[in-house]
Each structure stands twice: as C-alpha cells, then as structure tokens.
Design a protein around this motif. Structure first.
Motif, PDB file in Angstrom:
ATOM      1  N   HIS A   1       0.823  -1.215   0.000  1.00  0.00           N
ATOM      2  CA  HIS A   1       0.000   0.000   0.000  1.00  0.00           C
ATOM      3  C   HIS A   1       0.856   1.263   0.000  1.00  0.00           C
ATOM      4  O   HIS A   1       0.459   2.281  -0.523  1.00  0.00           O
ATOM      5  CB  HIS A   1      -0.926   0.001   1.225  1.00  0.00           C
ATOM      6  CG  HIS A   1      -0.170  -0.117   2.515  1.00  0.00           C
ATOM      7  ND1 HIS A   1       0.480  -1.275   2.888  1.00  0.00           N
ATOM      8  CD2 HIS A   1       0.073   0.787   3.493  1.00  0.00           C
ATOM      9  CE1 HIS A   1       1.081  -1.077   4.051  1.00  0.00           C
ATOM     10  NE2 HIS A   1       0.851   0.169   4.434  1.00  0.00           N
ATOM     11  N   ARG A   2       2.066   1.192   0.589  1.00  0.00           N
ATOM     12  CA  ARG A   2       2.933   2.368   0.681  1.00  0.00           C
ATOM     13  C   ARG A   2       3.968   2.284  -0.437  1.00  0.00           C
ATOM     14  O   ARG A   2       5.157   2.119  -0.205  1.00  0.00           O
ATOM     15  CB  ARG A   2       3.605   2.382   2.068  1.00  0.00           C
ATOM     16  CG  ARG A   2       3.927   3.771   2.576  1.00  0.00           C
ATOM     17  CD  ARG A   2       4.394   3.759   4.018  1.00  0.00           C
ATOM     18  NE  ARG A   2       3.368   3.400   4.990  1.00  0.00           N
ATOM     19  CZ  ARG A   2       2.315   4.141   5.304  1.00  0.00           C
ATOM     20  NH1 ARG A   2       2.137   5.304   4.716  1.00  0.00           N
ATOM     21  NH2 ARG A   2       1.427   3.723   6.184  1.00  0.00           N
TER      22      ARG A   2
ATOM     23  N   GLY B   1      -2.601  -3.633  -2.238  1.00  0.00           N
ATOM     24  CA  GLY B   1      -2.906  -3.092  -0.914  1.00  0.00           C
ATOM     25  C   GLY B   1      -3.255  -4.111   0.147  1.00  0.00           C
ATOM     26  O   GLY B   1      -3.400  -3.764   1.313  1.00  0.00           O
TER      27      GLY B   1
ATOM     28  N   GLN C   1      -2.432  -6.477   2.821  1.00  0.00           N
ATOM     29  CA  GLN C   1      -1.218  -6.737   3.592  1.00  0.00           C
ATOM     30  C   GLN C   1      -0.799  -8.202   3.508  1.00  0.00           C
ATOM     31  O   GLN C   1      -1.571  -9.090   3.845  1.00  0.00           O
ATOM     32  CB  GLN C   1      -1.462  -6.412   5.059  1.00  0.00           C
ATOM     33  CG  GLN C   1      -1.486  -4.948   5.372  1.00  0.00           C
ATOM     34  CD  GLN C   1      -1.729  -4.768   6.839  1.00  0.00           C
ATOM     35  OE1 GLN C   1      -2.834  -4.435   7.244  1.00  0.00           O
ATOM     36  NE2 GLN C   1      -0.724  -5.021   7.644  1.00  0.00           N
TER      37      GLN C   1
ATOM     38  N   GLY D   1       3.626  -4.213  10.591  1.00  0.00           N
ATOM     39  CA  GLY D   1       2.243  -4.563  10.898  1.00  0.00           C
ATOM     40  C   GLY D   1       1.751  -5.747  10.082  1.00  0.00           C
ATOM     41  O   GLY D   1       0.680  -6.306  10.356  1.00  0.00           O
ATOM     42  N   THR D   2       2.535  -6.151   9.093  1.00  0.00           N
ATOM     43  CA  THR D   2       2.149  -7.268   8.233  1.00  0.00           C
ATOM     44  C   THR D   2       2.733  -8.588   8.762  1.00  0.00           C
ATOM     45  O   THR D   2       2.471  -9.660   8.211  1.00  0.00           O
ATOM     46  CB  THR D   2       2.591  -6.945   6.781  1.00  0.00           C
ATOM     47  OG1 THR D   2       1.970  -5.705   6.421  1.00  0.00           O
ATOM     48  CG2 THR D   2       2.178  -7.988   5.777  1.00  0.00           C
TER      49      THR D   2
ATOM     50  N   ASN E   1       8.687   0.440  10.657  1.00  0.00           N
ATOM     51  CA  ASN E   1       8.550   1.823  11.151  1.00  0.00           C
ATOM     52  C   ASN E   1       7.840   1.843  12.502  1.00  0.00           C
ATOM     53  O   ASN E   1       7.410   2.889  12.976  1.00  0.00           O
ATOM     54  CB  ASN E   1       7.825   2.701  10.118  1.00  0.00           C
ATOM     55  CG  ASN E   1       6.437   2.174   9.780  1.00  0.00           C
ATOM     56  OD1 ASN E   1       5.856   1.397  10.535  1.00  0.00           O
ATOM     57  ND2 ASN E   1       5.897   2.595   8.651  1.00  0.00           N
TER      58      ASN E   1
HETATM   59  C1  LIG Z   1      -5.174  -7.866   5.034  1.00  0.00           C
HETATM   60  C2  LIG Z   1      -5.307  -6.395   5.341  1.00  0.00           C
HETATM   61  N1  LIG Z   1      -5.760  -6.001   6.546  1.00  0.00           N
HETATM   62  C3  LIG Z   1      -5.891  -4.688   6.825  1.00  0.00           C
HETATM   63  C4  LIG Z   1      -5.568  -3.730   5.876  1.00  0.00           C
HETATM   64  C5  LIG Z   1      -5.735  -2.242   6.202  1.00  0.00           C
HETATM   65  N2  LIG Z   1      -4.398  -1.651   6.349  1.00  0.00           N
HETATM   66  C6  LIG Z   1      -3.791  -1.004   5.339  1.00  0.00           C
HETATM   67  S1  LIG Z   1      -2.254  -0.533   5.730  1.00  0.00           S
HETATM   68  C7  LIG Z   1      -2.377  -1.122   7.282  1.00  0.00           C
HETATM   69  C8  LIG Z   1      -1.217  -1.019   8.241  1.00  0.00           C
HETATM   70  C9  LIG Z   1       0.002  -1.677   7.682  1.00  0.00           C
HETATM   71  O1  LIG Z   1       1.055  -1.567   8.576  1.00  0.00           O
HETATM   72  P1  LIG Z   1       2.514  -2.033   8.185  1.00  0.00           P
HETATM   73  O2  LIG Z   1       2.496  -3.391   7.587  1.00  0.00           O
HETATM   74  O3  LIG Z   1       3.351  -1.849   9.389  1.00  0.00           O
HETATM   75  O4  LIG Z   1       2.948  -1.034   7.041  1.00  0.00           O
HETATM   76  P2  LIG Z   1       3.041   0.550   7.118  1.00  0.00           P
HETATM   77  O5  LIG Z   1       1.655   1.059   6.892  1.00  0.00           O
HETATM   78  O6  LIG Z   1       3.574   0.924   8.437  1.00  0.00           O
HETATM   79  O7  LIG Z   1       3.934   0.906   5.995  1.00  0.00           O
HETATM   80  C10 LIG Z   1      -3.625  -1.705   7.490  1.00  0.00           C
HETATM   81  C11 LIG Z   1      -4.063  -2.318   8.758  1.00  0.00           C
HETATM   82  C12 LIG Z   1      -5.095  -4.190   4.632  1.00  0.00           C
HETATM   83  N3  LIG Z   1      -4.743  -3.351   3.674  1.00  0.00           N
HETATM   84  N4  LIG Z   1      -4.963  -5.517   4.387  1.00  0.00           N
END
Ligand SMILES: Cc1ncc(C[n+]2csc(CCOP(=O)(O)OP(=O)(O)O)c2C)c(N)n1
Length: 336
Positions: A107-108, A153, A155, A183-184, A211
């Motif tokens: 997503h980022r 997007g 995770q 968070g993943t 992060n």
């Molecule tokens: C399977 C899933 N669950 C929830 C989300 C919603 N979501 C998007 S980004 C995010 C946080 C991701 O955290 P991390 O993996 O630490 O990456 P960062 O955003 O810190 O780059 C969440 C919960 C998603 N995109 N996919």
C-alpha cells in the motif's frame, strides 16, 4: 548472535568510501531499456550520493504534493505516503537490475515505484484518476502495474505471488523483491511464503520496513518476538540495518540481492525506519514526542549536507512535480 543476524549501524557500513561506491555504480550497465527521460529523472549519470539525493527528493516532493492534492479533493481513493522512508526505496531499488528483477510492493508504494521507474507524471496522473496514468487511472495509489513493478494493498497478500514469480523467472537469473511492513508480520501468508521460498529455493528478497507502527497501532501491541530473527527458523539468511543512510542501505541491499541471485535462495532484509508522515491522510495519532523522534531520523537532511548542489536538485525536482501535476490536471478522467 550470528553474523547474518547482526544489525548494521551507520558506523560500520559507512567505512566503505563514497569514491569507491561511485565507481561501482557508474560502471554497472543497468537500466538500458529505460527511456531517456526516465534516465534523467533518476539521475543515472550522476555520482551515487547525488543520484540518491535526487531520487529521494523526487519521492518526497511528489508525496508532499499528493497530500496537498488530497486535501483539495483532487485525488481518487486513498494515498499512503512514505515520507521518512525514502532511503529504503532508493537503497533497495538501485541495487536491482530494473530490466530483469521483479518488484512487489504494498500500500505504501509510491517511493518504491518512483525509484524503480522515474515515472512521476504517470504516477500523479494515475492517483488523480486520469487516462494518462500508468494504469489508465484505474489502479490508483495502491495498485500499480508497470513493467516489472506491481503493488497491492492487501497486507501480505502479495508475498506468495512474489515467491511464485521468483520461481517462474529463476532460470533467467531474475530476483523478486517484496516489501512488507512490521504490521504485516501477523499475516499467515508471509510465513507460508517464507516456508515455500526456502523449501523451493526461490530467489526472493523479503524487505521488511519496520517503522514500528501499523496505521495507528504501535508494533509492541501486535508483534511478538523479534522481527529480525523471524526468518532464521525457516533457514533463510537475514541482513539487517538500523539507520537512515541510503548509501548504507544500497550497499547492504547489493549484498543481499547478490546472495539471492548467486545462491538462488531467499533472504530477509530487515530495515528499521521511520514513518514521518501520516498513515494515509491526516490520521497520525502518535504523541508529539514520538513524532519528534521520527523526524530526527529524517534521511533527507543528512544527504543534503553531503551533496554540494542540493538547491539546484531541489529546484529541478520541484519543476518536475509542478509539470507533472499540470499535465495530469489537463488530461481526461478515466472512465468506469
Ligand atoms: C489484510 C489487510 N488487513 C488490513 C488492511 C488495512 N491496512 C492497510 S495498511 C495497514 C497497516 C500496515 O502496517 P505495516 O504493515 O506496518 O505497514 P506501514 O503502513 O507501516 O507501511 C492496514 C491495517 C489491509 N490493507 N490488508
């Protein structure tokens, strides 16, 4: 602690001289199929420190502009910026062979994408939902598909795809890289992917950008144990770095990618980083003190001090972003 698990800090990595690095990078005949404009934007003709600074500034300015466009209601969908994490994108992507290797981002993804393609105009148009976007305005911020670059997007959902692509292209000497956040680490697909990558000897670099936060949830509330040590039980070698220097990240990524390509084995590349901006738009719930700590690790000011013509580069990048926004705004909206 084994050699592979030791986390590098800036003092150890910076031992190699910049001069040596410039010779290595300028002689590497990479990126031959990129168009002349992209070569200019990514600064392939420049010494490594200047090139990395230019790429980081492009990412920073594009993302600051995206937040601004979002607040004006000019973007379609959401947008997650990587402000503060630019050194990871630049260090890792520059260690790849862009013509051959495959990038799977999350997503980022904007920073990873710009460092890969230099397609600033196509990215901005994409997120503004214009037909001139790199996916015709239909993919948006999180779902980019351009040459060997893909983002998604969900995770962790892209990790098994990365393993499959690495196996499919292994005979061509290609390496797949997949970017994951701390968070993943709770996603089962990440561990299934690690397991099969190890069992099937897939050339995949798992890049972890830690992060310490997932949206609004601090890492310590959801992630148990050590992220650095996570791949070891799968027989996967780990490379780790804690710092904000793109040159150090580049050197470590070169080592990691070199290992994966030569041995046809996966690796775990852990990067401790900081998200300086919000999760997506204005949604940052961290206390001021924690944000201050994050800003203190901003990778751009130290690079600025190392580059003599930083003002000139900033002006060039700003002009690129201005022109990209103007041209995107003039294009038609995507349909359907
Ligand atoms: C399977 C899933 N669950 C929830 C989300 C919603 N979501 C998007 S980004 C995010 C946080 C991701 O955290 P991390 O993996 O630490 O990456 P960062 O955003 O810190 O780059 C969440 C919960 C998603 N995109 N996919």
């Amino acid at each position: 602690m084994t050699k592979e698990r030791a986390i590098r800090k800036d003092e150890t990595v910076l031992a190699s001289s910049l001069a040596e690095l410039q010779i290595v990078t300028s002689s590497a005949a990479r990126n031959l199929t990129l168009a002349p404009t992209e070569r200019g934007l990514l600064g392939f003709e420049l010494p490594a420190a200047v090139r990395f600074y230019q790429q980081m500034m492009l990412i920073r300015l594009v993302e600051e502009r995206l937040l601004d466009l979002f607040s004006q209601g000019l973007l379609f969908g959401t947008t997650h910026t990587s402000i503060g994490q630019e050194a990871n994108a630049v260090g890792v992507i520059n260690a790849l062979d862009r013509d051959r290797d495959i990038v799977w981002s999350n997503h980022r993804c904007h920073g990873h994408f710009i460092a890969y393609s230099g397609e600033v105009e196509g990215l901005i148009a994409e997120i503004m939902g214009r037909v001139t976007g790199i996916c015709g305005g239909r993919g948006g911020s999180q779902h980019l598909c351009f040459r060997n670059f893909h983002s998604n997007g969900i995770q962790g959902g892209i990790a098994p795809v990365a393993v499959g692509s690495a196996l499919a292209r292994k005979d061509e000497g290609a390496v797949a890289v997949v970017f994951l956040g701390d968070g993943t680490m709770g996603e089962g697909a990440v561990y299934e992917s690690l397991n099969l990558a190890s069992v099937f000897a897939a050339p995949v670099v798992f890049v972890i950008e830690d992060n310490e936060i997932a949206q609004t949830t601090p890492k310590h509330l959801t992630v148990s144990g050590s992220i650095v040590a996570r791949a070891e039980p799968f027989g996967v070698r780990t490379f780790a770095y804690d710092g904000n220097d793109p040159i150090a990240i580049y050197e470590l990524a070169q080592e990691a990618v070199g290992y994966v390509r030569a041995e046809s084995r996966p690796c775990w590349l852990y990067l401790r980083t900081e998200r300086i901006g919000p999760h997506s738009k204005g949604d940052d719930t961290r206390p001021a003190e924690r944000l201050e700590q994050a800003r203190a690790r901003d990778p751009i000011p130290p690079m600025r001090r190392r580059v003599a013509n930083a003002d000139e580069i900033d002006a060039y990048c700003l002009n690129v972003v201005d022109r990209a926004v103007e041209s995107a705004a003039a294009a038609a909206l995507a349909r359907g």
